[in-house]
Design a protein around this motif. Structure first.
Motif, PDB file in Angstrom:
ATOM      1  N   GLY A   1       1.638  11.305  11.132  1.00  0.00           N
ATOM      2  CA  GLY A   1       0.353  11.870  10.746  1.00  0.00           C
ATOM      3  C   GLY A   1      -0.060  11.354   9.389  1.00  0.00           C
ATOM      4  O   GLY A   1      -0.185  10.147   9.186  1.00  0.00           O
ATOM      5  N   CYS A   2      -0.260  12.262   8.418  1.00  0.00           N
ATOM      6  CA  CYS A   2      -0.618  11.853   7.058  1.00  0.00           C
ATOM      7  C   CYS A   2       0.554  12.006   6.099  1.00  0.00           C
ATOM      8  O   CYS A   2       0.376  11.891   4.881  1.00  0.00           O
ATOM      9  CB  CYS A   2      -1.818  12.651   6.557  1.00  0.00           C
ATOM     10  N   PHE A   3       1.766  12.258   6.623  1.00  0.00           N
ATOM     11  CA  PHE A   3       2.914  12.542   5.763  1.00  0.00           C
ATOM     12  C   PHE A   3       3.988  11.457   5.836  1.00  0.00           C
ATOM     13  O   PHE A   3       4.368  11.026   6.931  1.00  0.00           O
ATOM     14  CB  PHE A   3       3.561  13.871   6.144  1.00  0.00           C
ATOM     15  N   SER A   4       4.467  11.066   4.670  1.00  0.00           N
ATOM     16  CA  SER A   4       5.721  10.327   4.595  1.00  0.00           C
ATOM     17  C   SER A   4       6.838  11.349   4.401  1.00  0.00           C
ATOM     18  O   SER A   4       6.596  12.472   3.952  1.00  0.00           O
ATOM     19  CB  SER A   4       5.691   9.334   3.426  1.00  0.00           C
ATOM     20  N   CYS A   5       8.058  10.965   4.766  1.00  0.00           N
ATOM     21  CA  CYS A   5       9.187  11.863   4.603  1.00  0.00           C
ATOM     22  C   CYS A   5      10.446  11.047   4.364  1.00  0.00           C
ATOM     23  O   CYS A   5      10.457   9.824   4.525  1.00  0.00           O
ATOM     24  CB  CYS A   5       9.359  12.782   5.821  1.00  0.00           C
ATOM     25  N   ILE A   6      11.512  11.738   3.979  1.00  0.00           N
ATOM     26  CA  ILE A   6      12.839  11.129   3.923  1.00  0.00           C
ATOM     27  C   ILE A   6      13.758  12.046   4.722  1.00  0.00           C
ATOM     28  O   ILE A   6      13.878  13.237   4.419  1.00  0.00           O
ATOM     29  CB  ILE A   6      13.358  10.985   2.484  1.00  0.00           C
ATOM     30  N   TYR A   7      14.387  11.497   5.762  1.00  0.00           N
ATOM     31  CA  TYR A   7      15.312  12.284   6.569  1.00  0.00           C
ATOM     32  C   TYR A   7      16.569  12.557   5.747  1.00  0.00           C
ATOM     33  O   TYR A   7      17.289  11.645   5.365  1.00  0.00           O
ATOM     34  CB  TYR A   7      15.670  11.534   7.852  1.00  0.00           C
ATOM     35  N   SER A   8      16.838  13.819   5.487  1.00  0.00           N
ATOM     36  CA  SER A   8      17.964  14.175   4.620  1.00  0.00           C
ATOM     37  C   SER A   8      19.308  14.080   5.330  1.00  0.00           C
ATOM     38  O   SER A   8      20.345  13.907   4.682  1.00  0.00           O
ATOM     39  CB  SER A   8      17.763  15.595   4.088  1.00  0.00           C
TER      40      SER A   8
ATOM     41  N   GLU B   1     -10.210   8.458   2.820  1.00  0.00           N
ATOM     42  CA  GLU B   1     -10.561   7.272   3.616  1.00  0.00           C
ATOM     43  C   GLU B   1      -9.577   6.123   3.435  1.00  0.00           C
ATOM     44  O   GLU B   1      -9.572   5.177   4.225  1.00  0.00           O
ATOM     45  CB  GLU B   1     -11.985   6.801   3.275  1.00  0.00           C
ATOM     46  N   ARG B   2      -8.721   6.197   2.412  1.00  0.00           N
ATOM     47  CA  ARG B   2      -7.721   5.150   2.179  1.00  0.00           C
ATOM     48  C   ARG B   2      -6.318   5.573   2.558  1.00  0.00           C
ATOM     49  O   ARG B   2      -5.366   4.811   2.382  1.00  0.00           O
ATOM     50  CB  ARG B   2      -7.757   4.714   0.711  1.00  0.00           C
TER      51      ARG B   2
ATOM     52  N   ALA C   1       0.835  -1.211   0.000  1.00  0.00           N
ATOM     53  CA  ALA C   1       0.000   0.000   0.000  1.00  0.00           C
ATOM     54  C   ALA C   1       0.870   1.261   0.000  1.00  0.00           C
ATOM     55  O   ALA C   1       0.586   2.231  -0.704  1.00  0.00           O
ATOM     56  CB  ALA C   1      -0.926   0.001   1.209  1.00  0.00           C
ATOM     57  N   HIS C   2       1.939   1.254   0.792  1.00  0.00           N
ATOM     58  CA  HIS C   2       2.821   2.416   0.885  1.00  0.00           C
ATOM     59  C   HIS C   2       3.522   2.688  -0.442  1.00  0.00           C
ATOM     60  O   HIS C   2       3.703   3.844  -0.834  1.00  0.00           O
ATOM     61  CB  HIS C   2       3.859   2.202   1.991  1.00  0.00           C
ATOM     62  N   SER C   3       3.905   1.633  -1.137  1.00  0.00           N
ATOM     63  CA  SER C   3       4.632   1.790  -2.407  1.00  0.00           C
ATOM     64  C   SER C   3       3.721   1.723  -3.628  1.00  0.00           C
ATOM     65  O   SER C   3       4.183   1.956  -4.746  1.00  0.00           O
ATOM     66  CB  SER C   3       5.712   0.708  -2.523  1.00  0.00           C
ATOM     67  N   GLY C   4       2.437   1.441  -3.419  1.00  0.00           N
ATOM     68  CA  GLY C   4       1.543   1.211  -4.551  1.00  0.00           C
ATOM     69  C   GLY C   4       0.802   2.426  -5.054  1.00  0.00           C
ATOM     70  O   GLY C   4       0.058   2.341  -6.032  1.00  0.00           O
ATOM     71  N   SER C   5       0.990   3.572  -4.397  1.00  0.00           N
ATOM     72  CA  SER C   5       0.351   4.808  -4.861  1.00  0.00           C
ATOM     73  C   SER C   5       1.399   5.911  -4.896  1.00  0.00           C
ATOM     74  O   SER C   5       2.386   5.870  -4.155  1.00  0.00           O
ATOM     75  CB  SER C   5      -0.793   5.218  -3.925  1.00  0.00           C
TER      76      SER C   5
END
Length: 294
Positions: A195-202, A171-172, A144-148
């Motif tokens: 929360g609702c955010f993914s991130c990459i620690y730089s 809702e998804r 799910a994380h990599s599929g959108s």
């Protein structure tokens, strides 16, 4: 024009004005921010010193001796009216592929050192995230994380760190709280979530987001020696559309060796993103975006 929230304007001392476009993060709110701040940069009035867009808000620093506060407020309200709901905005941007080694040994070792600060000390971060979002396994969660695709709504907090918003109906969306207390350590290039955010620690440092994996792709190079940083030391730009691609340890090691040798390149492809086409058919539009990079 569809119904939208009226922006909220707040003064910060005598040099700043903060504008909140919406109380809840959405692509539409972020598009309104980008449209208004772009228009303000394009026709920058004398006295406007800095323009700082964020997820669903922006801030302007100004010189009150050059532009009166009331005049600046009127200009910003005019721009808000001109942009409206941003439904017809098209954004020239790019699709970016970020390879991810999920459940890697380095972030796993780190998160296990800080279990006393976590909601579920007996599990890993990704196991916790999978459970509270209703996935039957970590593998299903990774899919799910990599599929959108993910929309880069802002870059900041620390140098080069992208905030990425999942491009699926609300809702998804994956929702995961931050740690109860922040960690004092996070490996560089960790893929995190809060929360609702993914991130990459730089860079390596403190952090409170859940840790899911790590990427071999450098995203911040203050020396500008790597090929992806010839123009600027920060790779990500607001508006970038990210595709996370799961990789195994062998592929991770190969990419890391390329990065250390100065030959690794992040795969990108230019694209024009249409907000109304996405809102009309999110799944179909996402499928087309994910196919931009074969």
């Amino acid at each position: 024009m569809s119904e939208v929230e009226a922006a909220r304007y707040s003064w910060g001392g005598d040099e700043f004005i903060f504008v909140e476009m919406a109380e809840q993060m959405s692509l539409q709110a972020n598009f309104r921010v980008m449209a208004i701040t772009k228009a303000l940069r394009d026709k920058r009035p004398d006295g406007v010193l800095e323009i700082c867009p964020a997820n669903a808000s922006y801030q302007v620093r100004y010189d009150p001796d050059v532009i009166p506060p009331g005049e600046l407020l009127d200009r910003l309200r005019d721009l808000e009216h001109q942009v409206g709901d941003a439904h017809d905005l098209a954004l020239p941007t790019r699709v970016v592929e970020i390879p991810v080694l999920y459940r890697d040994p380095w972030t796993t070792e780190t998160l296990m050192r800080f279990r006393d600060r976590h909601q579920e000390p007996q599990t890993t971060d990704i196991e916790y995230a999978a459970r509270i979002n209703g996935y039957s396994s970590v593998e299903e969660f990774i899919a799910a994380h990599s599929g959108s695709p993910w929309f880069t709504s802002m870059v900041g907090f620390v140098a080069g760190l992208p905030f990425m918003f999942q491009m699926v109906p609300r809702e998804r969306q994956i929702i995961v709280p931050k740690y109860l207390r922040p960690r004092t350590d996070t490996p560089k290039q960790t893929v995190g979530y809060g929360g609702c955010f993914s991130c990459i620690y730089s860079v390596r440092g403190a952090g409170g987001y859940q840790l899911f994996g790590i990427t071999p792709a450098p995203i911040y190079d203050p020396t500008q020696k790597l090929p992806d940083f010839a123009d600027f030391m920060v790779f990500f730009r607001p508006g970038d559309i990210v595709r996370f691609s799961p990789i195994d340890r062998e592929r991770y090691d190969a990419h890391l060796a390329e990065a250390e040798a100065g030959t690794f390149r992040i795969r990108t492809e230019p694209v024009e993103f249409s907000l109304h086409e996405f809102l009309d058919d999110p799944d179909g539009y996402n499928a087309r975006l994910l196919e931009v990079l074969p």
